[in-house]
Structures are given as structure tokens and as C-alpha cells.
Design an enzyme around this catalytic site. Structure first.
Site, PDB file in Angstrom:
ATOM      1  N   LYS A  47       1.860  -3.467   7.192  1.00  0.00           N
ATOM      2  CA  LYS A  47       1.985  -3.736   5.750  1.00  0.00           C
ATOM      3  C   LYS A  47       3.451  -3.675   5.309  1.00  0.00           C
ATOM      4  O   LYS A  47       3.854  -4.388   4.396  1.00  0.00           O
ATOM      5  CB  LYS A  47       1.155  -2.720   4.959  1.00  0.00           C
ATOM      6  CG  LYS A  47      -0.339  -3.004   4.987  1.00  0.00           C
ATOM      7  CD  LYS A  47      -0.678  -4.178   4.070  1.00  0.00           C
ATOM      8  CE  LYS A  47      -2.155  -4.473   4.045  1.00  0.00           C
ATOM      9  NZ  LYS A  47      -2.510  -5.534   3.089  1.00  0.00           N
ATOM     10  N   THR A  52       0.805  -1.227   0.000  1.00  0.00           N
ATOM     11  CA  THR A  52       0.000   0.000   0.000  1.00  0.00           C
ATOM     12  C   THR A  52       0.840   1.280   0.000  1.00  0.00           C
ATOM     13  O   THR A  52       1.937   1.312   0.577  1.00  0.00           O
ATOM     14  CB  THR A  52      -0.927   0.018   1.236  1.00  0.00           C
ATOM     15  OG1 THR A  52      -1.455   1.331   1.421  1.00  0.00           O
ATOM     16  CG2 THR A  52      -0.192  -0.358   2.516  1.00  0.00           C
ATOM     17  N   GLU A  84       0.283   3.618   1.818  1.00  0.00           N
ATOM     18  CA  GLU A  84       0.411   4.062   3.212  1.00  0.00           C
ATOM     19  C   GLU A  84       1.835   3.852   3.733  1.00  0.00           C
ATOM     20  O   GLU A  84       2.263   4.528   4.668  1.00  0.00           O
ATOM     21  CB  GLU A  84      -0.563   3.286   4.105  1.00  0.00           C
ATOM     22  CG  GLU A  84      -2.012   3.672   3.920  1.00  0.00           C
ATOM     23  CD  GLU A  84      -2.357   5.008   4.546  1.00  0.00           C
ATOM     24  OE1 GLU A  84      -2.010   5.237   5.705  1.00  0.00           O
ATOM     25  OE2 GLU A  84      -2.988   5.833   3.855  1.00  0.00           O
ATOM     26  N   TYR A 104      -1.343   0.232  10.896  1.00  0.00           N
ATOM     27  CA  TYR A 104      -1.687  -0.437   9.620  1.00  0.00           C
ATOM     28  C   TYR A 104      -0.499  -0.392   8.661  1.00  0.00           C
ATOM     29  O   TYR A 104      -0.080  -1.410   8.110  1.00  0.00           O
ATOM     30  CB  TYR A 104      -2.911   0.247   8.984  1.00  0.00           C
ATOM     31  CG  TYR A 104      -3.150  -0.178   7.541  1.00  0.00           C
ATOM     32  CD1 TYR A 104      -3.766  -1.389   7.255  1.00  0.00           C
ATOM     33  CD2 TYR A 104      -2.748   0.625   6.467  1.00  0.00           C
ATOM     34  CE1 TYR A 104      -3.972  -1.793   5.928  1.00  0.00           C
ATOM     35  CE2 TYR A 104      -2.952   0.231   5.156  1.00  0.00           C
ATOM     36  CZ  TYR A 104      -3.562  -0.977   4.883  1.00  0.00           C
ATOM     37  OH  TYR A 104      -3.761  -1.369   3.579  1.00  0.00           O
TER      38      TYR A 104
HETATM   39  P1  NAP Z   1     -11.487  -4.922   2.432  1.00  0.00           P
HETATM   40  O1  NAP Z   1     -12.662  -4.621   1.569  1.00  0.00           O
HETATM   41  O2  NAP Z   1     -11.402  -4.351   3.798  1.00  0.00           O
HETATM   42  O3  NAP Z   1     -11.409  -6.543   2.558  1.00  0.00           O
HETATM   43  C1  NAP Z   1     -10.596  -7.171   3.507  1.00  0.00           C
HETATM   44  C2  NAP Z   1     -10.785  -8.673   3.400  1.00  0.00           C
HETATM   45  O4  NAP Z   1      -9.909  -9.323   4.337  1.00  0.00           O
HETATM   46  C3  NAP Z   1     -12.194  -9.185   3.721  1.00  0.00           C
HETATM   47  O5  NAP Z   1     -12.541 -10.200   2.795  1.00  0.00           O
HETATM   48  C4  NAP Z   1     -12.043  -9.795   5.108  1.00  0.00           C
HETATM   49  O6  NAP Z   1     -12.932 -10.837   5.367  1.00  0.00           O
HETATM   50  C5  NAP Z   1     -10.625 -10.363   4.994  1.00  0.00           C
HETATM   51  N1  NAP Z   1     -10.019 -10.652   6.298  1.00  0.00           N
HETATM   52  C6  NAP Z   1      -9.787  -9.781   7.307  1.00  0.00           C
HETATM   53  N2  NAP Z   1      -9.230 -10.425   8.339  1.00  0.00           N
HETATM   54  C7  NAP Z   1      -9.082 -11.730   7.981  1.00  0.00           C
HETATM   55  C8  NAP Z   1      -8.570 -12.886   8.626  1.00  0.00           C
HETATM   56  N3  NAP Z   1      -8.092 -12.852   9.880  1.00  0.00           N
HETATM   57  N4  NAP Z   1      -8.559 -14.054   7.948  1.00  0.00           N
HETATM   58  C9  NAP Z   1      -9.068 -14.128   6.688  1.00  0.00           C
HETATM   59  N5  NAP Z   1      -9.591 -13.058   6.028  1.00  0.00           N
HETATM   60  C10 NAP Z   1      -9.595 -11.878   6.672  1.00  0.00           C
HETATM   61  O7  NAP Z   1     -10.129  -4.545   1.683  1.00  0.00           O
HETATM   62  P2  NAP Z   1      -9.899  -4.091   0.147  1.00  0.00           P
HETATM   63  O8  NAP Z   1     -10.175  -2.644   0.020  1.00  0.00           O
HETATM   64  O9  NAP Z   1     -10.547  -5.072  -0.753  1.00  0.00           O
HETATM   65  O10 NAP Z   1      -8.311  -4.237   0.050  1.00  0.00           O
HETATM   66  C11 NAP Z   1      -7.692  -5.468  -0.302  1.00  0.00           C
HETATM   67  C12 NAP Z   1      -6.265  -5.473   0.204  1.00  0.00           C
HETATM   68  O11 NAP Z   1      -5.543  -4.407  -0.413  1.00  0.00           O
HETATM   69  C13 NAP Z   1      -6.095  -5.259   1.697  1.00  0.00           C
HETATM   70  O12 NAP Z   1      -4.988  -6.031   2.111  1.00  0.00           O
HETATM   71  C14 NAP Z   1      -5.775  -3.786   1.842  1.00  0.00           C
HETATM   72  O13 NAP Z   1      -5.044  -3.548   3.022  1.00  0.00           O
HETATM   73  C15 NAP Z   1      -4.957  -3.572   0.593  1.00  0.00           C
HETATM   74  N6  NAP Z   1      -5.002  -2.224   0.014  1.00  0.00           N
HETATM   75  C16 NAP Z   1      -6.192  -1.636  -0.256  1.00  0.00           C
HETATM   76  C17 NAP Z   1      -6.220  -0.387  -0.872  1.00  0.00           C
HETATM   77  C18 NAP Z   1      -7.518   0.283  -1.221  1.00  0.00           C
HETATM   78  O14 NAP Z   1      -7.494   1.490  -1.489  1.00  0.00           O
HETATM   79  N7  NAP Z   1      -8.630  -0.438  -1.279  1.00  0.00           N
HETATM   80  C19 NAP Z   1      -5.002   0.253  -1.216  1.00  0.00           C
HETATM   81  C20 NAP Z   1      -3.801  -0.398  -0.936  1.00  0.00           C
HETATM   82  C21 NAP Z   1      -3.811  -1.653  -0.338  1.00  0.00           C
HETATM   83  P3  NAP Z   1     -14.306 -10.678   6.254  1.00  0.00           P
HETATM   84  O15 NAP Z   1     -15.404 -10.474   5.243  1.00  0.00           O
HETATM   85  O16 NAP Z   1     -14.381 -11.968   6.962  1.00  0.00           O
HETATM   86  O17 NAP Z   1     -14.123  -9.492   7.161  1.00  0.00           O
HETATM   87  O1  F7E Z   2      -9.191   7.994   4.340  1.00  0.00           O
HETATM   88  C1  F7E Z   2      -9.614  11.463   5.511  1.00  0.00           C
HETATM   89  C2  F7E Z   2      -8.646  10.551   6.253  1.00  0.00           C
HETATM   90  O2  F7E Z   2     -10.126   5.922   5.349  1.00  0.00           O
HETATM   91  C3  F7E Z   2      -8.785   8.863   3.315  1.00  0.00           C
HETATM   92  C4  F7E Z   2      -7.337   2.011   2.784  1.00  0.00           C
HETATM   93  O3  F7E Z   2      -7.893   1.291   1.709  1.00  0.00           O
HETATM   94  O4  F7E Z   2      -6.205   3.526   1.296  1.00  0.00           O
HETATM   95  C5  F7E Z   2      -7.133   3.461   2.367  1.00  0.00           C
HETATM   96  O5  F7E Z   2      -6.649   4.188   3.493  1.00  0.00           O
HETATM   97  C6  F7E Z   2      -8.508  10.243   3.871  1.00  0.00           C
HETATM   98  C7  F7E Z   2      -7.662  10.243   5.145  1.00  0.00           C
HETATM   99  O6  F7E Z   2      -8.535   5.799   3.373  1.00  0.00           O
HETATM  100  C8  F7E Z   2     -12.831  11.092   7.149  1.00  0.00           C
HETATM  101  O7  F7E Z   2      -8.077  11.232   7.372  1.00  0.00           O
HETATM  102  C9  F7E Z   2     -11.558  12.721   6.486  1.00  0.00           C
HETATM  103  O8  F7E Z   2      -6.709  11.270   5.067  1.00  0.00           O
HETATM  104  O9  F7E Z   2     -10.808   6.566   3.005  1.00  0.00           O
HETATM  105  P1  F7E Z   2      -9.761   6.538   4.047  1.00  0.00           P
HETATM  106  P2  F7E Z   2      -6.984   5.729   3.760  1.00  0.00           P
HETATM  107  O10 F7E Z   2      -6.744   5.982   5.180  1.00  0.00           O
HETATM  108  O11 F7E Z   2      -6.250   6.580   2.773  1.00  0.00           O
HETATM  109  C10 F7E Z   2      -4.901   2.999   1.590  1.00  0.00           C
HETATM  110  C11 F7E Z   2      -4.060   3.115   0.350  1.00  0.00           C
HETATM  111  C12 F7E Z   2      -4.948   1.633   2.186  1.00  0.00           C
HETATM  112  O12 F7E Z   2      -4.023   0.849   2.029  1.00  0.00           O
HETATM  113  C13 F7E Z   2      -6.021   1.370   3.192  1.00  0.00           C
HETATM  114  O13 F7E Z   2      -6.241  -0.033   3.336  1.00  0.00           O
HETATM  115  O14 F7E Z   2      -9.755  10.838   4.243  1.00  0.00           O
HETATM  116  N1  F7E Z   2     -10.926  11.567   6.157  1.00  0.00           N
HETATM  117  N2  F7E Z   2     -12.729  12.450   7.097  1.00  0.00           N
HETATM  118  C14 F7E Z   2     -11.694  10.535   6.552  1.00  0.00           C
HETATM  119  N3  F7E Z   2     -11.510   9.203   6.449  1.00  0.00           N
HETATM  120  C15 F7E Z   2     -12.491   8.401   6.913  1.00  0.00           C
HETATM  121  N4  F7E Z   2     -12.350   7.070   6.779  1.00  0.00           N
HETATM  122  N5  F7E Z   2     -13.601   8.910   7.531  1.00  0.00           N
HETATM  123  C16 F7E Z   2     -13.829  10.245   7.674  1.00  0.00           C
HETATM  124  O15 F7E Z   2     -14.840  10.663   8.222  1.00  0.00           O
END
Ligand code: NAP
Ligand code: F7E
Length: 323
Positions: free
Chosen positions: A154, A125, A127, A150
């Protein structure tokens, strides 16, 4: 027929990736953990819930991972499961680390001992960069400086993925993905939180929304585009790590602007309240990624731009709520 195992199949990316792989004639296995009231709604939304073979397992349970790897012997393993919400990682740093860091290590080790020829993708990520290159663009060479439990979990998993590649000649890749969203994004993330409430306000079901830092900037892309990059990385001869991003950055305010206007509401400031509970102990101010390496080597590029993404999400929430 190629076999793929997806951890995190019930999440946003798991569902989009499963759809992509099914379209490429893969046999898709999805790891699911035991929880009460299991919800396959993302897979149902994409119409593929019946096309996947589900297998029980949990990232915190090494024995279950060994069993899954030995039983399926997948050609490709897409490891997407995680405690993925940054905000929660300060409240639950240990569980976040156990799942994201140690869970990834357990899976890598199960593969090493029981099916080392499997290709392995780790969901790293943006992050991990923290505020490195603040005001600049992040590349694969930007130093890491994680700023949340987090991000730290990662980064551990990122280096373990690199280490298993270098130590045991396993095919292990890290996709360093910047934020990507969709109509099935979890509602705790700011994008979907906004589009869901905008639709509710429009339909008279909500009056306002509480948010944290509106000045944060993110490089937001569409999840459907990003899962294609995951697959492309796994088709390469040599395992390598890639940034996947759009190269554009926008603030939460920009997101609000487009979302409210698209729903026909002019001034979002009448509906938004700042609530310190949604602010982070340590914020990432600006993320903006340079995906030139992926564009050149994988021939990948994002198709959906920021404005199209926000509108797609608002439209989907309006449609869902009208039902
Ligand atoms: P998400 O919607 O939060 O899905 C997370 C998945 O992980 C769910 O299927 C959840 O299952 C499963 N999980 C959590 N804990 C587990 C455990 N102990 N054992 C088995 N499964 C478990 O995440 P996403 O947005 O699809 O992201 C996919 C991956 O990419 C994640 O690793 C995230 O950190 C990474 N990532 C996401 C973004 C983004 O912007 N979306 C960006 C960079 C990296 P349950 O249904 O059982 O909870
Ligand atoms: O926040 C600001 C918050 O929670 C985005 C995950 O998929 O992307 C995701 O992480 C921004 C932050 O995503 C609220 O402070 C303001 O600056 O949607 P977010 P994230 O933290 O960027 C990365 C790449 C991952 O890897 C992660 O798994 O928005 N913000 N107000 C808020 N955020 C939330 N959630 N809620 C608010 O009310």
C-alpha cells in the site's frame, strides 16, 4: 450525469460507496474480476445490485484496465480493489504486491495514457504507519514504517499516487483510512469475526471463538461514514491526502466486552480461546488517527461511535442468523 468507476465494488467499501454515489445520481460502473461462484451479497444487502453496470477486469491484467478506462472514460475513479487482509499478506506476499502495488500502478498508467482528466482516489491505509508514534496519535506528518507485506504494497501505491499527481498534473488523492467496519465487513477481520460468533453463541449455533492478540488497539469507525469522506476528497479543487479516523482507540478486549454484553452474555472470557495461528509475525500495537485536516477542509466528521458500531454489527448478525 457524472460517471464513476469503482474497483473493489463487491467488497465492503465498494458497496457503501456505490450506494452513496447512486444517491447522488452518478452512473456507477463496477470492475469485477472473473471468479467461480461470484457473490454480490454486499450489494444485495444494500439493495443496489441491479443499479450498477458491471465491467470485467482484473488489477493484474493491464490490458483489461486499459480497455475499461478507454471504454467508460469515467469522471471519477475510486480504486478500492485490493488483497486487503493483513494476515494473508505474509502467506501470499507476491500476490498481495502484484494486486495492491503493481495493480495500482497499472491502473494509474492506463489513466495517464488514455483518460488523464479522470480524478483518481487510492485507498491508502493507517497500516502504512506501523508503530510510528507508538502511544501517540498519527497525523498526515507521521513517518511511515510499514510492518507487513500488505502495508508495504500500500505504501508503494501511496507514493505512486503522489508521483502521478506531481509528475503528470493528474488529480490523484490518497485517503489514509483507519479501520472501518460494518455489517458487511468480511468475516476474517476481527470485528465481524467477533460479532458473527457472538450472534451464533447467543442462538446456540457456536460454543466459542479462537482469537489472536486481544491487546491490539485500533481506531474503528463505520464504513458508511468513511465512503462519504472519499467522495468529499474527490470534489476538492486541489488533490490532497487526508487521514480519515475517529480519533478514538479501543482494544480487541473492548470490542469483545461490548459485543458480548449487547447480546446479553456477561463474561466473554468463558468463550474466548487464544490461538497462536491468529497472531501476526509483526503486530501494530495501537492505531489512533487525527482527522483534523479532513474535518476542517472537507467538513467531514464521523457520525457513528465505537459502541454504536459494535451494537449495529451484533444486531445485524443476529437478524441475519435468525432468518
Ligand atoms: P474488501 O472488502 O476486502 O474488498 C476488496 C475488493 O477488491 C473486492 O471487491 C475484491 O473482489 C477486489 N479485488 C481483489 N483482488 C482483485 C483483483 N485482482 N482485481 C480486481 N478486483 C480485486 O476491502 P474493503 O474493506 O472494502 O477495503 C477497500 C479498500 O480500502 C482496500 O483497498 C483496502 O485495502 C483499503 N482499506 C480498507 C480499510 C478498512 O478498514 N476496511 C482501511 C484502510 C484501507 P472479489 O470479490 O473478486 O474478491
Ligand atoms: O485485525 C487483532 C489483529 O484483521 C485487527 C484491514 O481492513 O484495517 C484492517 O487491518 C487487530 C489486529 O484488521 C484476531 O492482530 C486478534 O491487531 O481486523 P483485523 P487490521 O489488520 O487492522 C486496516 C486499516 C487495513 O488497511 C486492512 O485492509 O485484531 N486480532 N485476533 C485478530 N485479527 C483477526 N483478523 N483475527 C483474529 O482472530
Amino acid at each position: 450525469m457524472k460517471k464513476a468507476l469503482i474497483t473493489g465494488i463487491t467488497g465492503q467499501d465498494g458497496a457503501y460507496l456505490a450506494k452513496l454515489l447512486l444517491g447522488k445520481e452518478y452512473k456507477v460502473y463496477g470492475l469485477v474480476r472473473r471468479i467461480v461462484n461470484r457473490d454480490f451479497s454486499n450489494l444485495v444487502y444494500l439493495g443496489i445490485e441491479k443499479d450498477i453496470e458491471y465491467i470485467d477486469g482484473d488489477l493484474t491484467d493491464e490490458a483489461s484496465l486499459i480497455h475499461v478506462v478507454k471504454t467508460i472514460r469515467p469522471d471519477e475513479i475510486y480504486h478500492l480493489a485490493a488483497q486487503s487482509f493483513v494476515g494473508t499478506s505474509w502467506d501470499q506476499p507476491i500476490v498481495t504486491s502484484e494486486i495492491n502495488a503493481i495493480g495500482t500502478l497499472k491502473l494509474l498508467d492506463a489513466i495517464k495514457h488514455h483518460h488523464p482528466s479522470a480524478k483518481f482516489y487510492h485507498a491508502a491505509t493507517s497500516e502504512m504507519f506501523g508503530n510510528s508514534n507508538f502511544d501517540g496519535i498519527q497525523t498526515e506528518d507521521t513517518p511511515f514504517h510499514p510492518r507487513s507485506p500488505y502495508a508495504i504494497s500500500k505504501l508503494f501505491a501511496y507514493w505512486m499516487t503522489v508521483n502521478y499527481k506531481e509528475s503528470f498534473s493528474m488529480f490523484c488523492v490518497n485517503g489514509i483510512l483507519f479501520n472501518h467496519e460494518s455489517p458487511i465487513r468480511g468475516k476474517e477481520f476481527v470485528s465481524r469475526k467477533i460479532t458473527d460468533v457472538v450472534a451464533r453463541i447467543k442462538l446456540g449455533l457456536a460454543k466459542d471463538i479462537k482469537l489472536g492478540n486481544l491487546d491490539s488497539k485500533r481506531d474503528w469507525g463505520f464504513a458508511g461514514d468513511y465512503v462519504e469522506a472519499m467522495w468529499l476528497m474527490m470534489q476538492e479543487k486541489e488533490a490532497d491526502d487526508y487521514i480519515i479516523s475517529t480519533g478514538q482507540t479501543h482494544s480487541v478486549k473492548d470490542f469483545l466486552d461490548i459485543a458480548f454484553k449487547h447480546a446479553g452474555i456477561d463474561d466473554w472470557s468463558n468463550y474466548v480461546n487464544i490461538d497462536p495461528r491468529f497472531k501476526r509475525p509483526a503486530e501494530l500495537f495501537t492505531l489512533q488517527g487525527k482527522s483534523d485536516k479532513a474535518q476542517k477542509k472537507l467538513n467531514w466528521k464521523p457520525k457513528v461511535n465505537f459502541e454504536e458500531l459494535v451494537k449495529m454489527m451484533v444486531d445485524a448478525d443476529l437478524k441475519r442468523l435468525k432468518k
